[in-house]
Design a protein around this motif. Structure first.
Motif, PDB file in Angstrom:
ATOM      1  N   ASP A 160    -116.077  83.510 -16.859  1.00  0.00           N
ATOM      2  CA  ASP A 160    -116.290  84.591 -15.895  1.00  0.00           C
ATOM      3  C   ASP A 160    -115.398  84.354 -14.681  1.00  0.00           C
ATOM      4  O   ASP A 160    -115.249  83.224 -14.238  1.00  0.00           O
ATOM      5  CB  ASP A 160    -117.759  84.633 -15.449  1.00  0.00           C
ATOM      6  CG  ASP A 160    -118.637  85.191 -16.569  1.00  0.00           C
ATOM      7  OD1 ASP A 160    -118.117  85.988 -17.377  1.00  0.00           O
ATOM      8  OD2 ASP A 160    -119.814  84.789 -16.640  1.00  0.00           O
ATOM      9  N   TRP A 220    -107.468  87.539 -14.595  1.00  0.00           N
ATOM     10  CA  TRP A 220    -107.957  88.194 -15.813  1.00  0.00           C
ATOM     11  C   TRP A 220    -106.956  87.987 -16.968  1.00  0.00           C
ATOM     12  O   TRP A 220    -107.336  87.654 -18.097  1.00  0.00           O
ATOM     13  CB  TRP A 220    -108.180  89.688 -15.550  1.00  0.00           C
ATOM     14  CG  TRP A 220    -108.652  90.434 -16.742  1.00  0.00           C
ATOM     15  CD1 TRP A 220    -107.881  90.981 -17.731  1.00  0.00           C
ATOM     16  CD2 TRP A 220    -110.011  90.691 -17.113  1.00  0.00           C
ATOM     17  NE1 TRP A 220    -108.665  91.564 -18.689  1.00  0.00           N
ATOM     18  CE2 TRP A 220    -109.977  91.402 -18.337  1.00  0.00           C
ATOM     19  CE3 TRP A 220    -111.241  90.387 -16.524  1.00  0.00           C
ATOM     20  CZ2 TRP A 220    -111.136  91.818 -18.982  1.00  0.00           C
ATOM     21  CZ3 TRP A 220    -112.396  90.808 -17.177  1.00  0.00           C
ATOM     22  CH2 TRP A 220    -112.342  91.509 -18.391  1.00  0.00           C
ATOM     23  N   LYS A 229    -112.160  91.962 -23.714  1.00  0.00           N
ATOM     24  CA  LYS A 229    -112.239  90.623 -23.119  1.00  0.00           C
ATOM     25  C   LYS A 229    -112.582  89.593 -24.196  1.00  0.00           C
ATOM     26  O   LYS A 229    -113.372  89.877 -25.096  1.00  0.00           O
ATOM     27  CB  LYS A 229    -113.348  90.669 -22.062  1.00  0.00           C
ATOM     28  CG  LYS A 229    -113.590  89.398 -21.290  1.00  0.00           C
ATOM     29  CD  LYS A 229    -114.773  89.596 -20.334  1.00  0.00           C
ATOM     30  CE  LYS A 229    -115.031  88.379 -19.477  1.00  0.00           C
ATOM     31  NZ  LYS A 229    -115.348  87.172 -20.223  1.00  0.00           N
ATOM     32  N   ARG A 230    -112.010  88.409 -24.096  1.00  0.00           N
ATOM     33  CA  ARG A 230    -112.365  87.340 -25.031  1.00  0.00           C
ATOM     34  C   ARG A 230    -113.782  86.879 -24.723  1.00  0.00           C
ATOM     35  O   ARG A 230    -114.101  86.611 -23.566  1.00  0.00           O
ATOM     36  CB  ARG A 230    -111.487  86.110 -24.823  1.00  0.00           C
ATOM     37  CG  ARG A 230    -110.016  86.309 -24.763  1.00  0.00           C
ATOM     38  CD  ARG A 230    -109.346  84.964 -24.645  1.00  0.00           C
ATOM     39  NE  ARG A 230    -109.447  84.299 -25.926  1.00  0.00           N
ATOM     40  CZ  ARG A 230    -108.575  84.465 -26.901  1.00  0.00           C
ATOM     41  NH1 ARG A 230    -107.517  85.210 -26.730  1.00  0.00           N
ATOM     42  NH2 ARG A 230    -108.738  83.869 -28.049  1.00  0.00           N
ATOM     43  N   ASN A 266    -107.596  85.697 -20.389  1.00  0.00           N
ATOM     44  CA  ASN A 266    -107.776  86.463 -21.623  1.00  0.00           C
ATOM     45  C   ASN A 266    -106.565  86.483 -22.552  1.00  0.00           C
ATOM     46  O   ASN A 266    -106.720  86.665 -23.757  1.00  0.00           O
ATOM     47  CB  ASN A 266    -108.170  87.906 -21.287  1.00  0.00           C
ATOM     48  CG  ASN A 266    -109.621  87.995 -20.848  1.00  0.00           C
ATOM     49  OD1 ASN A 266    -110.536  87.892 -21.657  1.00  0.00           O
ATOM     50  ND2 ASN A 266    -109.832  88.138 -19.547  1.00  0.00           N
ATOM     51  N   ALA A 306    -113.746  83.687 -22.775  1.00  0.00           N
ATOM     52  CA  ALA A 306    -113.064  83.606 -21.480  1.00  0.00           C
ATOM     53  C   ALA A 306    -114.089  83.364 -20.383  1.00  0.00           C
ATOM     54  O   ALA A 306    -115.152  83.990 -20.364  1.00  0.00           O
ATOM     55  CB  ALA A 306    -112.298  84.897 -21.202  1.00  0.00           C
ATOM     56  N   TYR A 338    -100.865  89.485 -24.024  1.00  0.00           N
ATOM     57  CA  TYR A 338    -102.038  90.226 -23.505  1.00  0.00           C
ATOM     58  C   TYR A 338    -102.212  91.588 -24.178  1.00  0.00           C
ATOM     59  O   TYR A 338    -103.342  92.024 -24.440  1.00  0.00           O
ATOM     60  CB  TYR A 338    -101.945  90.403 -21.974  1.00  0.00           C
ATOM     61  CG  TYR A 338    -103.163  91.106 -21.444  1.00  0.00           C
ATOM     62  CD1 TYR A 338    -104.350  90.402 -21.210  1.00  0.00           C
ATOM     63  CD2 TYR A 338    -103.176  92.492 -21.268  1.00  0.00           C
ATOM     64  CE1 TYR A 338    -105.493  91.060 -20.805  1.00  0.00           C
ATOM     65  CE2 TYR A 338    -104.320  93.156 -20.850  1.00  0.00           C
ATOM     66  CZ  TYR A 338    -105.472  92.434 -20.629  1.00  0.00           C
ATOM     67  OH  TYR A 338    -106.612  93.088 -20.236  1.00  0.00           O
TER      68      TYR A 338
END
Ligand code: NAD
Length: 262
Positions: free
Chosen positions: A261, A207, A255-256, A211, A259, A249
């Protein structure tokens, strides 16, 4: 050898193995000319720490378990006898249980133990370090973004890190007049022994990688580079800071959209 830490001596608490953040910091300090002393927690880690210390000509002070104040006193007594004074200290120690599921289920026993090891121990070592930092000094500890925001599974550690970050400010205020500076590095997730106790850690790493503004995770060497700034005279005007080394971060609000999945 950049010479940045030439003539400086410091103690590093929290090396478990060569993947430890403390070891990344140790390597950076050594490369800049510092002399280092290490402690280990128990015989199993002694076997890991001794060869690592030998690699960089470091001193091994002995066993230190921060739940046993006598062992903290013992390693500081060795430090005083060998060196008399120190210039810096790195605290890279944390422990928590129930690192999956809900925070609300935290037991009092887990809460107290996690706070003692992950928060109070920094104050405990600062008390001893103050006496040996007769020409001023620099202390750093390691935190995580879970101190500021909810993170999955971080639970009691998030609460302990929030208290740790608050203690950085109070210690900085107390020790500033002696030119002893106190700061924290809030590192992004890194696959270490301690991190393996956190639920879904691989997902957290992925993650962050997808991101974070820099689209990568940080390494222990990245943390070492930033630690060098705090432990050296480059940061002589800086205290009470919590500095993020997390590929950016912490600036994100969500969330971007681009980005992938995961
Ligand atoms: P690590 O497992 O390599 O180091 C943790 C250290 O804590 C070990 O050396 C262990 O011996 C020590 N420790 C635990 N209980 C102790 C006790 N009672 N007495 C003395 N020492 C004790 O893991 P790490 O990730 O390098 O952790 C170092 C610090 O960095 C911790 O404060 C951790 O919370 C922090 N941090 C880690 C991450 C990450 O993702 N790995 C991110 C941000 C902050």
């Amino acid at each position: 050898n950049s010479g940045l830490m030439q003539g400086k001596r410091g103690v590093i608490l929290g090396v478990a193995n060569n993947r430890s953040i403390a070891w990344g910091i140790a390597k950076a300090c050594h490369a800049a000319g510092a002399e280092l002393a290490f402690t280990y927690q128990g015989d199993a880690l002694k076997k890991r720490v001794e060869p690592l210390a030998a690699e960089i000509g470091g001193l091994v002070l002995g066993h230190c378990d921060v739940t046993d104040a006598a062992t903290i006193d013992a390693v500081f007594a060795v430090l005083k006898e060998k060196w008399g004074k120190i210039d810096f200290l790195v605290h890279a120690i944390a422990y928590g249980e129930q690192l999956e599921g809900r925070y609300v289920d935290t037991t009092q026993e887990n809460f107290s133990k996690s706070m003692l090891i992950s928060c109070y121990s920094f104050t405990a070592v600062a008390q001893r370090a103050e006496k040996l930092m007769t020409d001023g000094g620099s202390l750093i500890t390691l935190s995580y973004y879970g101190a500021e925001k909810w993170m999955p599974h971080y639970n009691v550690m998030g609460v302990a890190k929030a208290a740790l970050e608050a203690s950085v400010r109070y210690l900085a205020a107390d020790l500033g007049e002696k030119n002893i500076r106190v700061n924290a590095i809030s590192a992004g997730p890194i696959k270490t022994l301690a991190a393996s106790g956190i639920g879904d850690f691989r997902y957290i790493l992925k993650w962050n990688e997808t991101n974070a503004p820099m689209r990568r995770n940080v390494s222990t060497e990245d943390v070492g580079g930033s630690a060098l700034y705090f432990l050296s005279d480059l940061s002589r005007g800086v205290t009470g800071e919590v500095h993020h080394v997390d590929s950016g971060y912490h600036v994100l609000g969500m969330k971007r959209p681009d980005a992938p999945d995961i």
